[in-house]
Scaffold this motif. Sequence first.
Motif, PDB file in Angstrom:
ATOM      1  N   ALA A 143      11.545 -10.179   0.003  1.00 36.19           N
ATOM      2  CA  ALA A 143      12.173  -9.850   1.348  1.00 36.19           C
ATOM      3  C   ALA A 143      12.418  -7.733   1.277  1.00 36.19           C
ATOM      4  O   ALA A 143      11.400  -7.501   2.601  1.00 36.19           O
ATOM      5  CB  ALA A 143      13.532  -9.297   1.279  1.00 36.19           C
ATOM      6  N   PHE A 144      11.686  -7.682   0.431  1.00 41.13           N
ATOM      7  CA  PHE A 144      11.827  -6.103  -0.063  1.00 41.13           C
ATOM      8  C   PHE A 144      10.165  -5.357   0.560  1.00 41.13           C
ATOM      9  O   PHE A 144      10.094  -4.479   0.794  1.00 41.13           O
ATOM     10  CB  PHE A 144      12.314  -5.638  -1.361  1.00 41.13           C
ATOM     11  CG  PHE A 144      13.851  -5.284  -1.006  1.00 41.13           C
ATOM     12  CD1 PHE A 144      14.216  -4.690   0.367  1.00 41.13           C
ATOM     13  CD2 PHE A 144      14.975  -5.819  -1.534  1.00 41.13           C
ATOM     14  CE1 PHE A 144      16.225  -4.563   0.343  1.00 41.13           C
ATOM     15  CE2 PHE A 144      16.277  -6.155  -1.651  1.00 41.13           C
ATOM     16  CZ  PHE A 144      17.028  -5.343  -0.251  1.00 41.13           C
ATOM     17  N   ALA A 145       9.286  -6.526   0.293  1.00 42.25           N
ATOM     18  CA  ALA A 145       8.184  -6.289   0.283  1.00 42.25           C
ATOM     19  C   ALA A 145       7.337  -6.905   1.408  1.00 42.25           C
ATOM     20  O   ALA A 145       7.097  -5.800   1.843  1.00 42.25           O
ATOM     21  CB  ALA A 145       7.198  -7.190  -0.832  1.00 42.25           C
ATOM     22  N   MET A 146       8.217  -8.054   2.543  1.00 39.05           N
ATOM     23  CA  MET A 146       7.557  -8.273   2.823  1.00 39.05           C
ATOM     24  C   MET A 146       8.687  -6.614   4.416  1.00 39.05           C
ATOM     25  O   MET A 146       7.502  -6.438   5.298  1.00 39.05           O
ATOM     26  CB  MET A 146       8.720  -8.104   4.078  1.00 39.05           C
ATOM     27  CG  MET A 146       7.955 -10.708   3.483  1.00 39.05           C
ATOM     28  SD  MET A 146       8.436 -12.080   4.240  1.00 39.05           S
ATOM     29  CE  MET A 146       8.469 -12.982   3.218  1.00 39.05           C
ATOM     30  N   ALA A 147       9.274  -5.931   4.333  1.00 42.16           N
ATOM     31  CA  ALA A 147       9.898  -4.917   5.199  1.00 42.16           C
ATOM     32  C   ALA A 147       9.240  -3.856   4.487  1.00 42.16           C
ATOM     33  O   ALA A 147       9.106  -3.159   5.298  1.00 42.16           O
ATOM     34  CB  ALA A 147      11.529  -4.488   3.909  1.00 42.16           C
ATOM     35  N   GLY A 148       9.046  -3.479   3.193  1.00 40.59           N
ATOM     36  CA  GLY A 148       7.776  -2.467   2.895  1.00 40.59           C
ATOM     37  C   GLY A 148       7.196  -2.794   3.990  1.00 40.59           C
ATOM     38  O   GLY A 148       6.451  -1.385   4.139  1.00 40.59           O
ATOM     39  N   PRO A 154       6.675   7.405   9.016  1.00 40.01           N
ATOM     40  CA  PRO A 154       5.983   8.001   8.034  1.00 40.01           C
ATOM     41  C   PRO A 154       5.493   8.531   7.118  1.00 40.01           C
ATOM     42  O   PRO A 154       7.013   8.793   5.666  1.00 40.01           O
ATOM     43  CB  PRO A 154       6.215  10.161   8.944  1.00 40.01           C
ATOM     44  CG  PRO A 154       7.865   9.589   9.083  1.00 40.01           C
ATOM     45  CD  PRO A 154       7.760   8.427   9.253  1.00 40.01           C
ATOM     46  N   VAL A 155       4.034   8.915   6.878  1.00 40.45           N
ATOM     47  CA  VAL A 155       3.611   9.330   4.520  1.00 40.45           C
ATOM     48  C   VAL A 155       4.566  10.330   4.406  1.00 40.45           C
ATOM     49  O   VAL A 155       4.466  11.789   5.430  1.00 40.45           O
ATOM     50  CB  VAL A 155       2.487   9.500   4.876  1.00 40.45           C
ATOM     51  CG1 VAL A 155       2.673  10.000   3.410  1.00 40.45           C
ATOM     52  CG2 VAL A 155       1.765   7.701   5.329  1.00 40.45           C
ATOM     53  N   ASP A 184       1.117  -1.073  -0.104  1.00 36.66           N
ATOM     54  CA  ASP A 184      -0.439   0.211  -0.105  1.00 36.66           C
ATOM     55  C   ASP A 184       1.294   1.361  -0.270  1.00 36.66           C
ATOM     56  O   ASP A 184       0.212   2.354  -0.181  1.00 36.66           O
ATOM     57  CB  ASP A 184      -0.615  -0.170   1.435  1.00 36.66           C
ATOM     58  CG  ASP A 184      -2.271  -1.297   1.206  1.00 36.66           C
ATOM     59  OD1 ASP A 184      -2.568  -1.754  -0.090  1.00 36.66           O
ATOM     60  OD2 ASP A 184      -2.171  -1.537   2.803  1.00 36.66           O
ATOM     61  N   ARG A 185       2.205   1.403   0.423  1.00 34.91           N
ATOM     62  CA  ARG A 185       3.470   2.345   0.597  1.00 34.91           C
ATOM     63  C   ARG A 185       4.412   1.177   0.005  1.00 34.91           C
ATOM     64  O   ARG A 185       4.552   0.999   0.098  1.00 34.91           O
ATOM     65  CB  ARG A 185       3.230   3.230   1.871  1.00 34.91           C
ATOM     66  CG  ARG A 185       1.830   3.731   2.298  1.00 34.91           C
ATOM     67  CD  ARG A 185       2.111   4.207   3.801  1.00 34.91           C
ATOM     68  NE  ARG A 185       3.751   4.893   3.865  1.00 34.91           N
ATOM     69  CZ  ARG A 185       4.109   5.057   4.959  1.00 34.91           C
ATOM     70  NH1 ARG A 185       3.448   4.578   6.468  1.00 34.91           N
ATOM     71  NH2 ARG A 185       5.392   5.481   4.875  1.00 34.91           N
ATOM     72  N   LEU A 215       7.149  -1.292   7.652  1.00 31.51           N
ATOM     73  CA  LEU A 215       7.898   0.184   7.293  1.00 31.51           C
ATOM     74  C   LEU A 215       7.101   0.681   7.022  1.00 31.51           C
ATOM     75  O   LEU A 215       6.498   1.461   7.642  1.00 31.51           O
ATOM     76  CB  LEU A 215       8.657   0.255   6.311  1.00 31.51           C
ATOM     77  CG  LEU A 215      10.935  -0.315   6.839  1.00 31.51           C
ATOM     78  CD1 LEU A 215      11.234   0.465   5.440  1.00 31.51           C
ATOM     79  CD2 LEU A 215      10.858   0.077   7.947  1.00 31.51           C
ATOM     80  N   ALA A 216       5.555  -0.046   6.829  1.00 30.72           N
ATOM     81  CA  ALA A 216       4.818   1.079   6.189  1.00 30.72           C
ATOM     82  C   ALA A 216       3.934   1.215   7.412  1.00 30.72           C
ATOM     83  O   ALA A 216       2.581   1.571   7.859  1.00 30.72           O
ATOM     84  CB  ALA A 216       3.797   0.387   5.601  1.00 30.72           C
TER      85      ALA A 216
END
Length: 666
Positions: A481-486, A496-497, A197-198, A489-490
């Motif tokens: 891995a980076f989708a999970m990390a993203g 923050p946005v 989503d982010r 983090l979101a």
Amino acid sequence: MTPDYQALSVAGWLLVISFLQLALYPTLKKCLRQYAFPAAFAASLLIFTILTWYCGLARFPVQLALVPFVLLFTYHLYRRDYAWSELKKEWRWELVFLIFFFLMLTVRFVNPTISYAEKFMDHGFLASVMLSPVVPPLDPWFAGGTLDVYYYLGYWLFGCLGIVSGVPSNIAFNLSLPTVLGVAAVTVYAIGTLLLDRIRWLPLVIFILPNPSFFYQIIIGKGLNSVLWDSTRTITNTINEYPLFSFTWGDLHPHVISIFNQVFLIFLLLYLYKHWESLESRDKWIVCCLAALSLGSMPLINTWDVLIYAPITVIFAALIIMRGRKQGLGLSSWGHLIAIPPLAILIYLPFYLMLKTSTGGITIVKTPSDPFQFLLVNGWFIAIFLLLLIKDIRERPYLLLVAVPFILAGYTAAAIAAVPLLYFIVKKEHSLPKILAILGLLLLIIVELFYLKDNMGDTYFRMNTVFKCYLPAWIILGISAFAMAGAWLARPGRVPVMPAKKSAVLATLVIGILFVTPFLVPLDLNYGSRSLDGLAYLDTAHPGDAGGVAYLRNLTGNDRIVEAEGGDYTYYSRVSSFTGIPAIIGQPFHEFMWRGDTTGWYSTRLVDIRSIYEKPDQTVALMKKYNATLLYVGDLERDTYTVNLPASGLIRAYSDRGTDIYRLAG
């Protein structure tokens, strides 16, 4: 070639790619929804490829492949499917493609030379396709032979793009990798958008991140000129490339070309898994046919990929079917999925009927990877997975025992991958990134336990298996891995946005740094011609060959040429490599790997070439034996042989700066 000509070549190349993409895009809007625009990049290239391939098979001009796109574009134009208000919404996709295209173009501009590693082969195949676009393409290193012993579809794709855009092979060579990276990047960005989503750009990091070994090489004091190379030779006697190295190194090789198709299939499978139940039957057929086209193209682009992605495709289909059965859905709801494998075979069936190659079968690895070296290659992903699994490990520490059998058997590296694998498997909720993690970790374990036997010898027995499997593993694990990390983090309270203006400024700064970097690091290998002409360096490095090659590149017809032979990965075989004109033999070990030597050609051809140059009474007869029409005599030929040509039977067609080219009389 002048800068203006090169700029026009880039414009013409991009115009063709954009036309193909825009012609297809509206057709995909209903089935792929917001992802139609980015998906149309890879999809249109694959459709263009199969159309040109069948034109080549039928001996029709490959330009005819543009006709369906012209008709499709006209149809959508008539229906007013190109409303400006709609196209404006797609600017982010186009921007991602162009950023990565021109970023890679900058790298090639700094180091454009077709001068080392596999570039001779890569350009030779590309030039052969452009010189004579027939199926199977002629082998420029084996007069009388064709490329039915090798996977050549990537060269075919870019050769045909060069033909229809009017870009010569020496420039098309340097536009091809930018195209691969641009299309791959926009597809990975689509995957990020599908999964997050982010922070949807985070999976793009897989293209610019070095492996841990890169930093380790710096820490232990390696020179900057060797760090990049040594980071891909970390696991003993293997090659373990990652995208940043592959694109920077610049070989237009099958394992790199295939990256855009790999991520496209991953996107399609993820999209099908997420949206299957909401798709109408017609839309399911379109997406499944695209998946079949992607999967079916893999054996022809880089055969190793199909060994990895065919099982992955079946697994995703099985997961969708299992979910559908729980919902009480019948055969009609998932019959489209069953059609993917047979369709993948049928679309390029003539290729399999023509294929003349073999493999040595699957064998157990007796000397597995050193665990430290394994982590230096795959450590980023293992670390991210373990950090995200800390809570699960604390709750069920006994699952760590899964490593014990592997360690006792001597496969410690496999044990490292088995730990996060088991924790992901036992999780109740299997998100798409976790499914990808499971598949990527399984691939690492399989490569630790088994290898595909070839003729690389006992020392390098695993080299090709690790080489060809680790790049897909990097892509699969990196996206996961980076989708999970993203996603982590979101979560509220973490990152923050960022306001739009600050986000734009930061993005511009990062992109600017990326574009400047190629000019600051030593990528030119002492050539540094600052050009997109891959043969421009010949003017100063090999002036005799520069004129001779230019003369030959302007010839038309079905010539074959005699040139000196001097082993693999050298400047020898440069004439066939630079022109696409078949030579009696090019780099012999490459040909030996593909063809074997059951007929004794290996020694015969090498001896015959020497005799052509040194025994004037045999020159004409031996040239006729191989249907050779041209004889090239340059500096390498004079250095390698005691050149003694006959007084008759040959006509000097070209002579300048120490290079003579003779044509067979009559």
